[in-house]
Enzyme design. Sequence first.
Site, PDB file in Angstrom:
ATOM      1  N   THR B 146      -4.595   0.997   4.447  1.00  0.00           N
ATOM      2  CA  THR B 146      -5.932   0.430   4.207  1.00  0.00           C
ATOM      3  C   THR B 146      -5.921  -0.956   4.863  1.00  0.00           C
ATOM      4  O   THR B 146      -6.133  -1.071   6.061  1.00  0.00           O
ATOM      5  CB  THR B 146      -6.249   0.343   2.702  1.00  0.00           C
ATOM      6  OG1 THR B 146      -5.162  -0.264   2.019  1.00  0.00           O
ATOM      7  CG2 THR B 146      -6.505   1.722   2.140  1.00  0.00           C
ATOM      8  N   LYS B 168       1.969   2.982   1.240  1.00  0.00           N
ATOM      9  CA  LYS B 168       0.896   2.060   1.642  1.00  0.00           C
ATOM     10  C   LYS B 168       0.640   1.141   0.455  1.00  0.00           C
ATOM     11  O   LYS B 168       0.919   1.474  -0.687  1.00  0.00           O
ATOM     12  CB  LYS B 168      -0.372   2.803   2.026  1.00  0.00           C
ATOM     13  CG  LYS B 168      -1.108   3.533   0.943  1.00  0.00           C
ATOM     14  CD  LYS B 168      -1.966   2.751  -0.002  1.00  0.00           C
ATOM     15  CE  LYS B 168      -2.888   1.773   0.647  1.00  0.00           C
ATOM     16  NZ  LYS B 168      -3.707   1.073  -0.432  1.00  0.00           N
ATOM     17  N   THR B 179       0.144  -1.355  -6.646  1.00  0.00           N
ATOM     18  CA  THR B 179      -0.992  -0.547  -6.215  1.00  0.00           C
ATOM     19  C   THR B 179      -0.682   0.100  -4.915  1.00  0.00           C
ATOM     20  O   THR B 179      -0.750  -0.526  -3.870  1.00  0.00           O
ATOM     21  CB  THR B 179      -2.210  -1.374  -5.923  1.00  0.00           C
ATOM     22  OG1 THR B 179      -2.595  -1.943  -7.123  1.00  0.00           O
ATOM     23  CG2 THR B 179      -3.335  -0.510  -5.398  1.00  0.00           C
ATOM     24  N   GLU B 259      -1.410  -8.715   1.568  1.00  0.00           N
ATOM     25  CA  GLU B 259      -2.622  -9.298   2.135  1.00  0.00           C
ATOM     26  C   GLU B 259      -2.529 -10.805   2.292  1.00  0.00           C
ATOM     27  O   GLU B 259      -2.384 -11.538   1.311  1.00  0.00           O
ATOM     28  CB  GLU B 259      -3.833  -8.946   1.261  1.00  0.00           C
ATOM     29  CG  GLU B 259      -4.263  -7.504   1.446  1.00  0.00           C
ATOM     30  CD  GLU B 259      -5.411  -7.104   0.531  1.00  0.00           C
ATOM     31  OE1 GLU B 259      -5.964  -6.028   0.764  1.00  0.00           O
ATOM     32  OE2 GLU B 259      -5.739  -7.853  -0.390  1.00  0.00           O
ATOM     33  N   ASN B 378     -10.147 -10.662   0.714  1.00  0.00           N
ATOM     34  CA  ASN B 378     -10.729 -10.035  -0.467  1.00  0.00           C
ATOM     35  C   ASN B 378     -12.117 -10.548  -0.809  1.00  0.00           C
ATOM     36  O   ASN B 378     -12.752 -10.047  -1.737  1.00  0.00           O
ATOM     37  CB  ASN B 378      -9.780 -10.185  -1.646  1.00  0.00           C
ATOM     38  CG  ASN B 378      -8.595  -9.259  -1.465  1.00  0.00           C
ATOM     39  OD1 ASN B 378      -8.765  -8.053  -1.448  1.00  0.00           O
ATOM     40  ND2 ASN B 378      -7.411  -9.837  -1.286  1.00  0.00           N
TER      41      ASN B 378
END
Lengths: 383, 383
Positions: B146, B168, B179, B259, B378
């Site tokens: 993603t 992932k 997650t 991220e 985000n």
Amino acid sequence: MSVTAPNGFRAAGVSAGLKPGGSRDVAVVVNDGPSRAAAAVFTRNRIKAAPVLWSQQVAEGGRVRAVVLNAGGANACTGPAGFQDTHATAEHVADALEDSAGEVLVCSTGIIGERLPMPRLLDGAQQAVGSAARDGGLDAADAIRTTDTVAKIAFKRGAGYTVGGMAKGAGMLAPELATMLAVITTDADLTAPQCDGLLRAATRRTFDRVDSDGCASTNDTVVLMASGASGTTPDEAEFGALLTEVCDDLARQLVADAEGSTKSIAVEAVGAADEADAVEAARSVARSNLFKCAVFGEDPNWGRALAAVGTTGARFDPDEVNLAINGVWVCRRGAIGDDRSKVDLSGRDVTVTVDLQAGSAAATVWTNDLTTGYVHENADYSS
Amino acid sequence: MSVTAPNGFRAAGVSAGLKPGGSRDVAVVVNDGPSRAAAAVFTRNRIKAAPVLWSQQVAEGGRVRAVVLNAGGANACTGPAGFQDTHATAEHVADALEDSAGEVLVCSTGIIGERLPMPRLLDGAQQAVGSAARDGGLDAADAIRTTDTVAKIAFKRGAGYTVGGMAKGAGMLAPELATMLAVITTDADLTAPQCDGLLRAATRRTFDRVDSDGCASTNDTVVLMASGASGTTPDEAEFGALLTEVCDDLARQLVADAEGSTKSIAVEAVGAADEADAVEAARSVARSNLFKCAVFGEDPNWGRALAAVGTTGARFDPDEVNLAINGVWVCRRGAIGDDRSKVDLSGRDVTVTVDLQAGSAAATVWTNDLTTGYVHENADYSS
């Protein structure tokens, strides 16, 4: 106004050279009585700063003549030497007031793990006591700012008495007392046990429910001092409501000025089985970095909020929970509700409502968005 | 390599148009046996995505013929209709394999609270099954990305067998399984109960200890499939160690690509009374936004880390705890230790060591810094 709105109090804020740039950094609030009943609540962090360890002992006595506060250093994780520094500060203020150090509360805020520059602090404390006056409330509120961009003050008039207050706190704002210092004063006539009960009840629903960045501090202190100077013995329920209003006002000011924030977010949990469930669910949303980034981006990403609720032990059925953002029910019965594009997030104030459909209890936790400004402020400066 | 390193497995990753830009977004991993023993662990979030609810039932049977995975949508909080979508996907893959839908696991990742575009997904799944091949492991790993910037794969050779894997996960990375989606394959011959016990033991110390942003997902799934194609029945302890290595490798890749991250942070708690205390203390530091901002700014602000430890229930004496950053003991016995300016935070890898001085247990939690890049990613994109 601020802490000197009620009769019986003097205050000052002076520059002692603890902060760079010569801005005010040492404050005192002096209670001239006739009563000096007081109570305080402190951080529940097990790593407690020296001033918290000292002030807990003072508060146990139920009497406080003065509070001395400094920005520019938290005096936390400084060991026995740091505790001596706090003790010396209290002694110094007591000497200047010709009073007992055992009735002088000390509050410090700033970076953890560094000693305070004691000669400068003691000089500043002396100067503050010397200049403490009936109109000094605003200077005191200014002196305790760290990354706060504005001074936080509040006051309310009751039936024959007044409640005033000041607070600081912009980062490390989290549960079990936001990371903050607050001094609340009143000229109502109250006993120390009354102060204690009323303060605990008020903070539980206000400062305890500010959760800006999930980080609990080593220095949180909220103190209530009652001078009795009005001669009024208040109705307890009425006083409690007024005190809660002042605490709520200050707590909301903390969130409105939280580090780097662009949005103030009220997370309301409703339909909860009990109040504890409501607080737990609301606090979990208030701590979701992902959701708080989405709010910064004005993206009504409700799945991130609901995922946070799902990590709690609060009673709810995942197939029955509803969630609204600014009044738009984007999630109904755990699934897709109204069109998320209808949510307007352009204003500063955002309300998230989580309906657990498990009872009739409710609670609100206050937080703010997670922004690039917050990261910059906490990456680029030691605080 | 990846999931097709062990014998008995085919895989593919295709573009079904779920992600913008035509990149791969649907993957399958097919186990051609002779055995199809399997086990899986799932998110402990109570808000579970439809594919998790489905796959939990499949995993209970202990047999998995294939896993179908999609990026571009989590199919979470989509209600009964979303569950039907998952069921239809499993049926579609089963039909293409002329097998039973009850042995097809489904994994989805992407935004919460939106339905999947089913015609495109079903076409993609069909195409993926049709093109699944022995050399398809890397394409499959690519398709499940993603916000991951790179595909995550790993494999290890044992005595007569191989363990391979792909994963992932770059945001919403948090405890009780980060997650993430991960598929681990082996050609060792194992029973389903063996798979279950070995997988739980391995994930408990690896994926469960990745805590990138404190946000637990609705879709986490880690599946282990054993084809038995090597004909080797492995030594359980040796296999467990190898499986843990593969999981650890993948978990570390998740943190390294988290991220917006610029630092990978290992928070080690040592001297703990027991392992649970060590994990609790380490996880609390790993979740401190303030400390993680400081690391981004290369500021060894140890007080923020210690304050996080102070919020836990782990056994320790605040006056005895020591803390090191990259080997420099900046905090000794709860107070100021070595000069913090000696800490070099210029590299990507950062190690924080918290010595609780309360016993001999230890644990490490993996996290990363909190950066402006994380906030941008985000705030600016729905994911």
